[in-house]
Write a protein that holds these residues in place. Sequence first.
Motif, PDB file in Angstrom:
ATOM      1  N   TYR A 199       0.833  -1.194   0.000  1.00  0.00           N
ATOM      2  CA  TYR A 199       0.000   0.000   0.000  1.00  0.00           C
ATOM      3  C   TYR A 199       0.872   1.250   0.000  1.00  0.00           C
ATOM      4  O   TYR A 199       1.950   1.263   0.598  1.00  0.00           O
ATOM      5  N   THR A 200       0.395   2.278  -0.665  1.00  0.00           N
ATOM      6  CA  THR A 200       0.991   3.602  -0.567  1.00  0.00           C
ATOM      7  C   THR A 200       0.224   4.313   0.545  1.00  0.00           C
ATOM      8  O   THR A 200      -1.004   4.271   0.570  1.00  0.00           O
ATOM      9  N   TYR A 201       0.968   4.919   1.486  1.00  0.00           N
ATOM     10  CA  TYR A 201       0.273   5.619   2.559  1.00  0.00           C
ATOM     11  C   TYR A 201       0.533   7.116   2.493  1.00  0.00           C
ATOM     12  O   TYR A 201       1.538   7.576   1.962  1.00  0.00           O
ATOM     13  N   GLN A 202      -0.421   7.855   3.046  1.00  0.00           N
ATOM     14  CA  GLN A 202      -0.316   9.301   3.161  1.00  0.00           C
ATOM     15  C   GLN A 202      -0.893   9.666   4.525  1.00  0.00           C
ATOM     16  O   GLN A 202      -2.041   9.338   4.824  1.00  0.00           O
ATOM     17  N   LEU A 203      -0.097  10.319   5.349  1.00  0.00           N
ATOM     18  CA  LEU A 203      -0.526  10.748   6.672  1.00  0.00           C
ATOM     19  C   LEU A 203      -0.738  12.252   6.647  1.00  0.00           C
ATOM     20  O   LEU A 203       0.163  13.000   6.255  1.00  0.00           O
ATOM     21  N   SER A 204      -1.948  12.681   7.016  1.00  0.00           N
ATOM     22  CA  SER A 204      -2.297  14.105   6.948  1.00  0.00           C
ATOM     23  C   SER A 204      -2.760  14.595   8.312  1.00  0.00           C
ATOM     24  O   SER A 204      -3.404  13.867   9.068  1.00  0.00           O
ATOM     25  N   GLU A 205      -2.448  15.857   8.569  1.00  0.00           N
ATOM     26  CA  GLU A 205      -2.911  16.508   9.792  1.00  0.00           C
ATOM     27  C   GLU A 205      -3.352  17.917   9.430  1.00  0.00           C
ATOM     28  O   GLU A 205      -2.589  18.675   8.818  1.00  0.00           O
ATOM     29  N   LEU A 206      -4.587  18.240   9.762  1.00  0.00           N
ATOM     30  CA  LEU A 206      -5.161  19.548   9.445  1.00  0.00           C
ATOM     31  C   LEU A 206      -5.028  19.855   7.947  1.00  0.00           C
ATOM     32  O   LEU A 206      -4.594  20.933   7.549  1.00  0.00           O
ATOM     33  N   ASN A 207      -5.374  18.871   7.113  1.00  0.00           N
ATOM     34  CA  ASN A 207      -5.325  18.988   5.642  1.00  0.00           C
ATOM     35  C   ASN A 207      -3.932  19.253   5.094  1.00  0.00           C
ATOM     36  O   ASN A 207      -3.784  19.752   3.984  1.00  0.00           O
ATOM     37  N   LYS A 208      -2.897  18.927   5.868  1.00  0.00           N
ATOM     38  CA  LYS A 208      -1.517  19.070   5.408  1.00  0.00           C
ATOM     39  C   LYS A 208      -0.856  17.693   5.451  1.00  0.00           C
ATOM     40  O   LYS A 208      -0.892  17.011   6.478  1.00  0.00           O
TER      41      LYS A 208
END
Length: 82
Positions: free
Chosen positions: A43-52
């Motif tokens: 899997y490719t992951y993307q971790l976001s916080e407050l739309n960043k």
Amino acid sequence: MILKLVNNLTKVEYELEVTDKGTSGSFYDFDIVIPSGMIDGEYTYQLSELNKVVATGLCQVGNYVAEATSYNKKEKYVTYNG
């Protein structure tokens, strides 16, 4: 924080809400529960916080083992000066 996982083969997407335990300033530390029906794989992951976006990369879920593929194409190349 939102952890988005995209299966690299099927392109099925999962979004999980996670909370950083804050145990390190160098990396994120959180627990996740694998959604029911999520298949093993890469899997490719993307971790976001407050739309960043704060982190991206690859991860493996389950007992998935990638197939090793190598190419040994032997060709002779001639180069010319001029």
